[in-house]
Design a protein around this motif. Sequence first.
Motif, PDB file in Angstrom:
ATOM      1  N   GLU A 265       4.356  11.314  79.919  1.00 46.37           N
ATOM      2  CA  GLU A 265       3.135  11.430  79.289  1.00 46.37           C
ATOM      3  C   GLU A 265       2.248  12.630  79.548  1.00 46.37           C
ATOM      4  O   GLU A 265       1.528  13.204  78.989  1.00 46.37           O
ATOM      5  CB  GLU A 265       2.495  10.138  79.011  1.00 46.37           C
ATOM      6  CG  GLU A 265       2.996   9.153  78.320  1.00 46.37           C
ATOM      7  CD  GLU A 265       2.533   7.854  78.336  1.00 46.37           C
ATOM      8  OE1 GLU A 265       1.206   7.630  79.036  1.00 46.37           O
ATOM      9  OE2 GLU A 265       2.997   6.799  77.665  1.00 46.37           O
ATOM     10  N   ARG A 266       2.088  12.737  80.962  1.00 46.18           N
ATOM     11  CA  ARG A 266       1.354  13.771  81.691  1.00 46.18           C
ATOM     12  C   ARG A 266       1.806  15.019  81.400  1.00 46.18           C
ATOM     13  O   ARG A 266       1.121  15.890  81.052  1.00 46.18           O
ATOM     14  CB  ARG A 266       1.542  13.529  83.197  1.00 46.18           C
ATOM     15  CG  ARG A 266       0.359  14.260  84.004  1.00 46.18           C
ATOM     16  CD  ARG A 266       0.428  14.329  85.437  1.00 46.18           C
ATOM     17  NE  ARG A 266       1.634  14.763  85.821  1.00 46.18           N
ATOM     18  CZ  ARG A 266       2.182  16.100  85.902  1.00 46.18           C
ATOM     19  NH1 ARG A 266       1.372  17.085  85.466  1.00 46.18           N
ATOM     20  NH2 ARG A 266       3.638  16.590  86.419  1.00 46.18           N
ATOM     21  N   LEU A 267       3.178  15.171  81.450  1.00 45.31           N
ATOM     22  CA  LEU A 267       3.911  16.558  81.044  1.00 45.31           C
ATOM     23  C   LEU A 267       3.789  16.924  79.622  1.00 45.31           C
ATOM     24  O   LEU A 267       3.273  18.053  79.236  1.00 45.31           O
ATOM     25  CB  LEU A 267       5.544  16.474  81.143  1.00 45.31           C
ATOM     26  CG  LEU A 267       5.819  16.318  82.721  1.00 45.31           C
ATOM     27  CD1 LEU A 267       7.271  15.995  83.137  1.00 45.31           C
ATOM     28  CD2 LEU A 267       5.347  17.620  83.583  1.00 45.31           C
ATOM     29  N   ILE A 268       3.760  15.918  78.539  1.00 48.88           N
ATOM     30  CA  ILE A 268       3.584  16.067  77.242  1.00 48.88           C
ATOM     31  C   ILE A 268       2.117  16.723  77.182  1.00 48.88           C
ATOM     32  O   ILE A 268       1.822  17.821  76.447  1.00 48.88           O
ATOM     33  CB  ILE A 268       3.921  14.918  76.282  1.00 48.88           C
ATOM     34  CG1 ILE A 268       5.387  14.848  76.467  1.00 48.88           C
ATOM     35  CG2 ILE A 268       3.486  15.082  75.012  1.00 48.88           C
ATOM     36  CD1 ILE A 268       5.764  13.388  75.819  1.00 48.88           C
ATOM     37  N   GLU A 269       1.113  16.050  77.609  1.00 45.29           N
ATOM     38  CA  GLU A 269      -0.144  16.475  77.313  1.00 45.29           C
ATOM     39  C   GLU A 269      -0.413  17.794  78.094  1.00 45.29           C
ATOM     40  O   GLU A 269      -1.361  18.418  77.542  1.00 45.29           O
ATOM     41  CB  GLU A 269      -1.035  15.463  78.230  1.00 45.29           C
ATOM     42  CG  GLU A 269      -1.256  14.056  77.630  1.00 45.29           C
ATOM     43  CD  GLU A 269      -1.960  13.106  78.502  1.00 45.29           C
ATOM     44  OE1 GLU A 269      -3.011  13.407  79.431  1.00 45.29           O
ATOM     45  OE2 GLU A 269      -1.981  11.953  78.172  1.00 45.29           O
ATOM     46  N   HIS A 270       0.148  18.472  78.973  1.00 45.46           N
ATOM     47  CA  HIS A 270      -0.258  19.593  79.646  1.00 45.46           C
ATOM     48  C   HIS A 270       0.965  20.800  79.098  1.00 45.46           C
ATOM     49  O   HIS A 270       1.227  21.717  79.737  1.00 45.46           O
ATOM     50  CB  HIS A 270      -0.129  19.206  81.186  1.00 45.46           C
ATOM     51  CG  HIS A 270      -1.407  18.568  81.201  1.00 45.46           C
ATOM     52  ND1 HIS A 270      -1.157  17.212  81.717  1.00 45.46           N
ATOM     53  CD2 HIS A 270      -2.460  19.018  81.757  1.00 45.46           C
ATOM     54  CE1 HIS A 270      -2.204  16.981  82.181  1.00 45.46           C
ATOM     55  NE2 HIS A 270      -3.142  17.658  82.088  1.00 45.46           N
ATOM     56  N   ASP A 271       1.898  20.407  78.055  1.00 46.79           N
ATOM     57  CA  ASP A 271       2.854  21.272  77.656  1.00 46.79           C
ATOM     58  C   ASP A 271       2.009  22.583  76.966  1.00 46.79           C
ATOM     59  O   ASP A 271       1.225  22.478  76.130  1.00 46.79           O
ATOM     60  CB  ASP A 271       3.603  20.520  76.634  1.00 46.79           C
ATOM     61  CG  ASP A 271       4.677  21.495  75.871  1.00 46.79           C
ATOM     62  OD1 ASP A 271       5.300  22.243  76.897  1.00 46.79           O
ATOM     63  OD2 ASP A 271       5.080  21.198  74.710  1.00 46.79           O
ATOM     64  N   ASP A 272       2.729  23.532  77.463  1.00 46.29           N
ATOM     65  CA  ASP A 272       2.271  24.871  77.235  1.00 46.29           C
ATOM     66  C   ASP A 272       3.090  25.587  75.849  1.00 46.29           C
ATOM     67  O   ASP A 272       2.845  26.520  75.284  1.00 46.29           O
ATOM     68  CB  ASP A 272       1.912  26.200  78.190  1.00 46.29           C
ATOM     69  CG  ASP A 272       3.213  26.282  79.004  1.00 46.29           C
ATOM     70  OD1 ASP A 272       4.414  25.970  78.613  1.00 46.29           O
ATOM     71  OD2 ASP A 272       3.350  27.182  79.869  1.00 46.29           O
TER      72      ASP A 272
ATOM     73  N   ARG B 245       9.304  27.849  72.744  1.00 43.25           N
ATOM     74  CA  ARG B 245       9.213  29.264  72.412  1.00 43.25           C
ATOM     75  C   ARG B 245      10.712  29.914  73.072  1.00 43.25           C
ATOM     76  O   ARG B 245      11.492  30.714  72.346  1.00 43.25           O
ATOM     77  CB  ARG B 245       8.172  30.121  73.036  1.00 43.25           C
ATOM     78  CG  ARG B 245       6.775  29.780  72.161  1.00 43.25           C
ATOM     79  CD  ARG B 245       5.810  30.774  72.544  1.00 43.25           C
ATOM     80  NE  ARG B 245       5.432  30.714  74.071  1.00 43.25           N
ATOM     81  CZ  ARG B 245       4.622  29.790  74.487  1.00 43.25           C
ATOM     82  NH1 ARG B 245       4.105  28.786  73.706  1.00 43.25           N
ATOM     83  NH2 ARG B 245       4.383  29.879  75.853  1.00 43.25           N
ATOM     84  N   SER B 246      11.000  29.215  74.116  1.00 45.88           N
ATOM     85  CA  SER B 246      12.263  29.992  74.782  1.00 45.88           C
ATOM     86  C   SER B 246      13.405  29.319  73.727  1.00 45.88           C
ATOM     87  O   SER B 246      14.317  30.343  73.488  1.00 45.88           O
ATOM     88  CB  SER B 246      12.441  29.185  75.931  1.00 45.88           C
ATOM     89  OG  SER B 246      13.833  29.462  76.618  1.00 45.88           O
ATOM     90  N   HIS B 247      13.396  28.141  73.195  1.00 49.19           N
ATOM     91  CA  HIS B 247      14.630  27.430  72.492  1.00 49.19           C
ATOM     92  C   HIS B 247      14.676  28.483  71.217  1.00 49.19           C
ATOM     93  O   HIS B 247      15.598  29.019  70.731  1.00 49.19           O
ATOM     94  CB  HIS B 247      14.317  26.193  72.009  1.00 49.19           C
ATOM     95  CG  HIS B 247      14.979  25.263  73.102  1.00 49.19           C
ATOM     96  ND1 HIS B 247      16.270  24.995  73.434  1.00 49.19           N
ATOM     97  CD2 HIS B 247      14.219  24.653  74.007  1.00 49.19           C
ATOM     98  CE1 HIS B 247      16.255  24.607  74.423  1.00 49.19           C
ATOM     99  NE2 HIS B 247      14.997  23.939  74.886  1.00 49.19           N
TER     100      HIS B 247
END
Length: 62
Positions: A4-11, A16-18
């Motif tokens: 959840e923390r990672l999702i909230e701070h996803d840039d 974009r890479s995919h």
Amino acid sequence: MELERLIEHDDGAAARSHLEAGRWITYRDRNYPGFIVREWPNGKRELIQGDRHGNIIVLRTL
């Protein structure tokens, strides 16, 4: 909780890479609750849903 923390701070860098590598991405969009959006590298977006057998059903192009 870490996810959840990672999702909230996803840039958006991974998404974009995919797309830049020619692969589609999927994500949730608050405008389409309960559904999934699949976005293609060319910008085409589809509203999709999975069935109970694991098949992907394209409901409509956005």
